[in-house]
Design an enzyme around this catalytic site. Structure first.
Site, PDB file in Angstrom:
ATOM      1  N   ASP A 131       5.316   1.114  14.140  1.00 44.97           N
ATOM      2  CA  ASP A 131       4.257   2.048  13.763  1.00 44.97           C
ATOM      3  C   ASP A 131       4.126   3.283  14.658  1.00 44.97           C
ATOM      4  O   ASP A 131       4.038   4.388  14.158  1.00 44.97           O
ATOM      5  CB  ASP A 131       2.904   1.306  13.705  1.00 44.97           C
ATOM      6  CG  ASP A 131       1.768   2.222  13.308  1.00 44.97           C
ATOM      7  OD1 ASP A 131       1.981   3.028  12.400  1.00 44.97           O
ATOM      8  OD2 ASP A 131       0.675   2.122  13.896  1.00 44.97           O
TER       9      ASP A 131
ATOM     10  N   CYS B 248       7.416   1.926  -9.976  1.00 47.28           N
ATOM     11  CA  CYS B 248       6.025   2.273 -10.329  1.00 47.28           C
ATOM     12  C   CYS B 248       5.928   2.619 -11.816  1.00 47.28           C
ATOM     13  O   CYS B 248       4.904   2.377 -12.452  1.00 47.28           O
ATOM     14  CB  CYS B 248       5.536   3.457  -9.502  1.00 47.28           C
ATOM     15  SG  CYS B 248       5.070   3.011  -7.823  1.00 47.28           S
TER      16      CYS B 248
ATOM     17  N   CYS C   7      -8.527   4.331  -6.234  1.00 44.43           N
ATOM     18  CA  CYS C   7      -8.858   4.970  -4.950  1.00 44.43           C
ATOM     19  C   CYS C   7     -10.276   5.554  -5.005  1.00 44.43           C
ATOM     20  O   CYS C   7     -10.555   6.419  -5.842  1.00 44.43           O
ATOM     21  CB  CYS C   7      -7.840   6.059  -4.644  1.00 44.43           C
ATOM     22  SG  CYS C   7      -8.265   6.981  -3.158  1.00 44.43           S
TER      23      CYS C   7
ATOM     24  N   CYS D 144      -6.064   0.602  -2.739  1.00 49.48           N
ATOM     25  CA  CYS D 144      -4.865   1.007  -3.481  1.00 49.48           C
ATOM     26  C   CYS D 144      -3.795  -0.073  -3.449  1.00 49.48           C
ATOM     27  O   CYS D 144      -2.863  -0.051  -4.258  1.00 49.48           O
ATOM     28  CB  CYS D 144      -4.326   2.339  -2.979  1.00 49.48           C
ATOM     29  SG  CYS D 144      -4.059   2.406  -1.216  1.00 49.48           S
TER      30      CYS D 144
HETATM   31 FE1  SF4 Z   1       3.007   2.066  -8.128  1.00 47.74          FE
HETATM   32 FE2  SF4 Z   1       0.425   2.475  -7.654  1.00 47.74          FE
HETATM   33 FE3  SF4 Z   1       1.127   1.138  -9.840  1.00 47.74          FE
HETATM   34 FE4  SF4 Z   1       1.461   0.015  -7.445  1.00 47.74          FE
HETATM   35  S1  SF4 Z   1      -0.502   0.569  -8.408  1.00 47.74           S
HETATM   36  S2  SF4 Z   1       2.957   0.050  -9.128  1.00 47.74           S
HETATM   37  S3  SF4 Z   1       1.949   1.807  -6.179  1.00 47.74           S
HETATM   38  S4  SF4 Z   1       1.575   3.286  -9.347  1.00 47.74           S
HETATM   39 FE1  SF4 Z   2      -7.576   5.647  -1.360  1.00 43.16          FE
HETATM   40 FE2  SF4 Z   2      -5.795   3.859  -0.475  1.00 43.16          FE
HETATM   41 FE3  SF4 Z   2      -6.973   5.611   1.223  1.00 43.16          FE
HETATM   42 FE4  SF4 Z   2      -8.363   3.600   0.168  1.00 43.16          FE
HETATM   43  S1  SF4 Z   2      -6.609   3.426   1.584  1.00 43.16           S
HETATM   44  S2  SF4 Z   2      -9.049   5.715   0.313  1.00 43.16           S
HETATM   45  S3  SF4 Z   2      -7.511   3.481  -1.884  1.00 43.16           S
HETATM   46  S4  SF4 Z   2      -5.575   6.078  -0.436  1.00 43.16           S
END
Ligand code: SF4
Ligand code: SF4
Length: 347
Positions: A130, A185, A195, A241
């Protein structure tokens, strides 16, 4: 057994379930990354603009191959409603147990010594997880470990994205693995829809300035008032996400036991957290990633989460926080009190 296979076998013995090897060429998304930086989407994370990220050989000039490693951490499952009797917070899954920045380097050190012993002569070597100036996900994709999803996470086709990455740059040539070339994806957009702040962008980057993960961990300043409601009960990081991603539905990668949840995590009781003294905070989160936000950042988030919970029973805890020596905590406690009072019809 070939040297490559012996190294991979030792890596797996050390707990690195995923192993791949790639070449030291510049990462394929470097230009897109530079553009992302030029737009200021890295927010206050100036360390991300280290120019050595352009080419691993700027980190280790003798680099001839790169070993990319991955370990699983606990899967939080799909997002759930909070039904706890008292308001609780939510900590991102990678931070439920020990800090991987402490755990993984110990293993990398053992693996590096193993490689040196196998080769029988000193090998130029550099390892990191990281924090090194590398585009880790690019290297992981090129080492065959998965693709970079629209949510910007590395996604393994069988194991999903709850994976921590580490790399060892080596001054010896090893046969590279086949890069992962497909994009699985497809037409899915679940991560962007899930999100809370809409910070996942169509060009497959995200704007850290609006990402709750950044705002609740790396950000040392206030939580922007217009994003405080979206923080919900998140007190350290955000998994939304990844929780929305279908590739995480049936993850088969057993989480590494080092990252299993400690008692009281992942859903700490907010009013108790807000009362943590500096010593209690350090004791509670010793060797845990939450230490990164320091008490001031964590209690700032806790105050916002309490405001979002809207429970009048939290008012005494928030009123005590109004006396906290940290102005940032006081300012967010004021906001939280106002939120609760609004809910009571007082404002
Ligand atoms: Fe791709 Fe986002 Fe769908 Fe996962 S949720 S398969 S990262 S588009
Ligand atoms: Fe959006 Fe993912 Fe950031 Fe959460 S971690 S605010 S879902 S981009």
């Amino acid at each position: 057994m070939s040297l490559k296979n012996a190294i991979k076998e030792e890596a797996r013995r050390l707990g690195f379930a995923l192993t791949g090897i790639t070449t030291p060429e510049p990462p394929p998304h470097w230009q897109a990354y530079e553009h992302w930086l030029s737009l200021g989407r890295n927010a206050s994370m100036s360390y991300l603009s280290d120019p050595r990220r352009a080419d691993p050989r700027l980190v280790l000039p003798e680099c001839r191959s790169i070993l990319v490693l991955g370990v699983g951490y606990p899967q939080p499952g799909p997002a759930a409603q909070n039904h706890a009797p008292r308001p609780v917070g939510r900590i991102a899954a990678y931070a439920w147990g020990s800090d991987y920045h402490l755990v993984l380097p110990q293993r990398l050190k053992v693996l590096a010594a193993f490689i040196q012993a196998q080769v029988g002569s000193p090998v130029p070597i550099y390892w990191t997880t990281d924090t090194g100036p590398l585009l880790e996900r690019d290297l992981a994709q090129r080492a065959g470990l998965g693709w970079i999803g629209k949510n910007t996470c590395l996604i393994h086709p069988r194991f999903g994205s709850y994976i921590l990455l580490a790399e060892i740059l080596l001054g010896i040539e090893l046969e590279p693995d086949a890069p992962f070339t497909s994009d699985r994806c497809g037409r899915c957009t679940r991560c962007s829809a899930a999100c809370p702040t809409g910070c996942i962008l169509p060009d497959r980057t995200l704007d850290a300035r609006r990402c709750l993960s950044y705002l609740s961990i790396e950000n040392k300043a206030e939580i922007p008032p217009e994003l405080r409601l979206q923080l919900g009960n998140r007190v350290f990081g955000c998994d939304a996400c990844q929780q929305a991603c279908p590739w995480n539905r049936d993850p088969k990668l057993p989480p590494d036991p080092a990252f299993n949840a400690r008692p009281g995590l992942p859903e700490p009781e907010l009013a108790l957290e807000l009362a943590l003294s500096p010593q209690e905070f350090k004791r509670k989160f010793k060797d845990n990633p939450v230490l990164r936000s320091k008490r001031v950042g964590y209690l700032r988030n806790v105050a916002v989460a309490l405001g979002n919970a809207g429970d009048p029973a939290a008012l005494p805890a928030l009123e005590r926080a109004l006396q906290d020596p940290e102005p940032l905590i006081r300012e967010h406690a004021v906001w939280a009190v106002e939120q609760i009072q609004k809910g009571m019809g007082i404002h």
